[in-house]
Design an enzyme around this catalytic site. Structure first.
Site, PDB file in Angstrom:
ATOM      1  N   THR A 150       2.825  -6.862   8.631  1.00 27.41           N
ATOM      2  CA  THR A 150       2.229  -7.562   9.773  1.00 27.41           C
ATOM      3  C   THR A 150       1.560  -8.871   9.376  1.00 27.41           C
ATOM      4  O   THR A 150       1.592  -9.850  10.122  1.00 27.41           O
ATOM      5  CB  THR A 150       1.174  -6.637  10.435  1.00 27.41           C
ATOM      6  OG1 THR A 150       1.846  -5.486  10.917  1.00 27.41           O
ATOM      7  CG2 THR A 150       0.450  -7.315  11.573  1.00 27.41           C
ATOM      8  N   ASP A 177       9.501  -5.349   7.180  1.00 26.24           N
ATOM      9  CA  ASP A 177       8.574  -4.360   7.720  1.00 26.24           C
ATOM     10  C   ASP A 177       8.553  -3.245   6.669  1.00 26.24           C
ATOM     11  O   ASP A 177       9.603  -2.872   6.141  1.00 26.24           O
ATOM     12  CB  ASP A 177       9.112  -3.829   9.057  1.00 26.24           C
ATOM     13  CG  ASP A 177       8.128  -2.885   9.734  1.00 26.24           C
ATOM     14  OD1 ASP A 177       7.648  -3.235  10.820  1.00 26.24           O
ATOM     15  OD2 ASP A 177       7.858  -1.798   9.183  1.00 26.24           O
ATOM     16  N   SER A 178       7.381  -2.702   6.369  1.00 28.08           N
ATOM     17  CA  SER A 178       7.340  -1.762   5.237  1.00 28.08           C
ATOM     18  C   SER A 178       8.059  -0.453   5.529  1.00 28.08           C
ATOM     19  O   SER A 178       8.293   0.338   4.612  1.00 28.08           O
ATOM     20  CB  SER A 178       5.906  -1.505   4.778  1.00 28.08           C
ATOM     21  OG  SER A 178       5.209  -0.696   5.691  1.00 28.08           O
ATOM     22  N   SER A 179       8.438  -0.222   6.776  1.00 32.90           N
ATOM     23  CA  SER A 179       9.279   0.954   7.060  1.00 32.90           C
ATOM     24  C   SER A 179      10.622   0.803   6.356  1.00 32.90           C
ATOM     25  O   SER A 179      11.348   1.791   6.172  1.00 32.90           O
ATOM     26  CB  SER A 179       9.539   1.094   8.558  1.00 32.90           C
ATOM     27  OG  SER A 179       8.364   0.922   9.278  1.00 32.90           O
ATOM     28  N   THR A 203       1.327  -2.105   6.172  1.00 31.99           N
ATOM     29  CA  THR A 203       0.426  -0.963   5.994  1.00 31.99           C
ATOM     30  C   THR A 203       1.147   0.379   6.125  1.00 31.99           C
ATOM     31  O   THR A 203       0.708   1.371   5.541  1.00 31.99           O
ATOM     32  CB  THR A 203      -0.716  -0.993   7.032  1.00 31.99           C
ATOM     33  OG1 THR A 203      -0.158  -1.016   8.346  1.00 31.99           O
ATOM     34  CG2 THR A 203      -1.600  -2.195   6.829  1.00 31.99           C
ATOM     35  N   THR A 246      -4.233   7.002   2.066  1.00 27.84           N
ATOM     36  CA  THR A 246      -3.354   7.373   3.163  1.00 27.84           C
ATOM     37  C   THR A 246      -3.676   6.469   4.348  1.00 27.84           C
ATOM     38  O   THR A 246      -4.827   6.070   4.515  1.00 27.84           O
ATOM     39  CB  THR A 246      -3.547   8.867   3.520  1.00 27.84           C
ATOM     40  OG1 THR A 246      -2.561   9.255   4.463  1.00 27.84           O
ATOM     41  CG2 THR A 246      -4.923   9.189   4.067  1.00 27.84           C
ATOM     42  N   GLN A 284      -1.943  20.796   4.111  1.00 27.53           N
ATOM     43  CA  GLN A 284      -2.002  20.014   5.355  1.00 27.53           C
ATOM     44  C   GLN A 284      -3.434  19.560   5.634  1.00 27.53           C
ATOM     45  O   GLN A 284      -3.661  18.742   6.516  1.00 27.53           O
ATOM     46  CB  GLN A 284      -1.508  20.870   6.528  1.00 27.53           C
ATOM     47  CG  GLN A 284      -0.036  21.190   6.431  1.00 27.53           C
ATOM     48  CD  GLN A 284       0.456  22.071   7.578  1.00 27.53           C
ATOM     49  OE1 GLN A 284      -0.219  22.259   8.581  1.00 27.53           O
ATOM     50  NE2 GLN A 284       1.653  22.608   7.420  1.00 27.53           N
TER      51      GLN A 284
HETATM   52  N1  ASP Z   1       4.993  -2.149  10.656  1.00 34.08           N
HETATM   53  C1  ASP Z   1       4.113  -2.902   9.797  1.00 34.08           C
HETATM   54  C2  ASP Z   1       4.543  -2.680   8.357  1.00 34.08           C
HETATM   55  O1  ASP Z   1       4.196  -1.703   7.777  1.00 34.08           O
HETATM   56  C3  ASP Z   1       2.708  -2.497  10.006  1.00 34.08           C
HETATM   57  C4  ASP Z   1       1.695  -3.289   9.210  1.00 34.08           C
HETATM   58  O2  ASP Z   1       1.966  -4.082   8.345  1.00 34.08           O
HETATM   59  O3  ASP Z   1       0.498  -3.076   9.470  1.00 34.08           O
HETATM   60  O4  ASP Z   1       5.248  -3.490   7.828  1.00 34.08           O
END
Ligand code: ASP
Length: 352
Positions: free
Chosen positions: A12, A62-64, A94, A164, A280
């Protein structure tokens, strides 16, 4: 002046909203990686008052979309930078920052300088951004004697492999249950005494081991869950995992009566799959001796993961499978050792 390498990977912090569509066009699709990242230091010129900054864009995702390949590239990049940088800052999304931080902490053995991941909840280009503050803090920390992989966010530095993403909404996006911050940035920068420091004569010389086997699954145990759903994972011809992180109840308990899970775990272990049990619960540690419902897992050959966070557990298992591909005993020893502060051994006396 200290030298800091600033590696950009995306997230982001460097994103921008897409331009409004021409009349009649389809609606904008949300924040996406942007060329803005190229001008990062120009946007926050005060960084150059803290350190000599060398910037490199490794990727802009995007970190996904960040995974084992990017972790390896980052680890190699950090290892190579030891010649020319006193510390490294990694700008990262994040969403998967805790996984990347864990991966680097395992890949960079004997690390002797700070590697600080940061990002933001709002893009740098926005007025109410948290990006500026996080970047400045991260670069400041990267000039200090904190030889760990950490996550710098909202005025705190957290141990990366204990962190986390706990809040997708607030500026304090990260927590590290059971592990107090390594540093707090208020009027002063307070570095905590539990920062891990290599001895003056290093017992483990620096070495980069950037391998990860992605064939790991995470199974979250559910009351009433059918053991067949666990076994279905093992039976899949193309995607059967070599390692499973089992997120169990409390200190590592699973159902044993109506639908016992342990026989399915036994089948996995007998078939060469490493099963690592985490809890958990938000805090506390797995103890497979305390209840019958946990002992059944130990008897089935599952390994207790202590107080490993699920992110660190999954990444450590990928690393263990890659560095001990044909040595289950070596893998088990590695998984039960405290390699980079990922297990809370010795921290119980400290309060958050
Ligand atoms: N979707 C974004 C990412 O992880 C979220 C962020 O950076 O806060 O790349």
């Amino acid at each position: 002046m200290k030298r800091v390498l600033l590696l950009h990977t995306g997230g982001t912090l460097g994103m921008a909203a897409p331009p409004a569509p021409p009349t009649g066009g389809s609606a904008p699709r949300g924040l996406a990686p942007d060329r803005f990242a190229r001008a990062l230091v120009a946007q926050v010129p005060e960084l150059t008052r803290l350190a000599e900054i060398d910037t490199r864009i490794l990727c802009n995702l995007d970190s996904s979309d960040v995974g084992p390949e990017e972790w390896s590239a980052l680890a190699l990049e950090v290892a190579a930078a030891r010649e020319r940088a006193d510390g490294v800052v990694i700008v990262h999304g994040t969403d998967t920052m805790a996984y990347t931080a864990s991966a680097l902490s395992f890949a960079l053995e004997g690390l002797d300088r700070p590697v600080v991941l940061t990002g933001s909840q709002r893009p740098l280009g926005e007025v109410r951004t948290d990006a500026r503050h996080n970047l400045v803090d991260a670069v400041d920390l990267a000039t200090r004697d904190i030889p760990e992989v950490g996550i710098c966010f909202d005025g705190a530095l957290l141990r990366g492999n204990r962190a986390t993403k706990g809040d997708a909404w607030s500026y304090a996006a990260f927590a590290s249950p059971g592990c107090p911050p390594l540093a707090r940035l208020g009027i002063d920068v307070e570095v905590a005494p539990h920062v891990r420091r290599p001895p003056l004569v290093p017992t483990v010389p620096f070495r980069c081991r950037p391998e990860f086997d992605p064939r790991v699954a995470i199974v979250h145990v559910l009351p009433g869950m059918a053991p067949a759903s666990f076994e279905a994972l093992l039976d899949h011809p193309r995607t059967a995992p070599r390692g499973i992180v089992l997120c169990a109840f409390g200190v590592g308990n699973v159902p044993t009566r109506a639908r016992p899970l342990a026989p399915a775990v036994r089948r996995a272990v007998d078939g060469g799959v490493t099963v690592l049990v985490v809890s958990q619960a938000w805090a506390g540690a797995v103890d497979l001796t305390l209840y019958e419902n946990g002992a059944a897992l130990a008897d089935a050959g599952a390994l207790p993961g202590g107080d490993l966070r699920v992110e660190a557990a999954a990444v450590k298992l990928m690393h263990a499978l890659a560095i001990f591909p044909d040595d289950p005993a070596g893998r088990a020893d590695y998984l039960s050792a405290n390699v980079a502060g990922e297990r809370g051994d010795g921290l119980r006396h400290l309060r958050d």
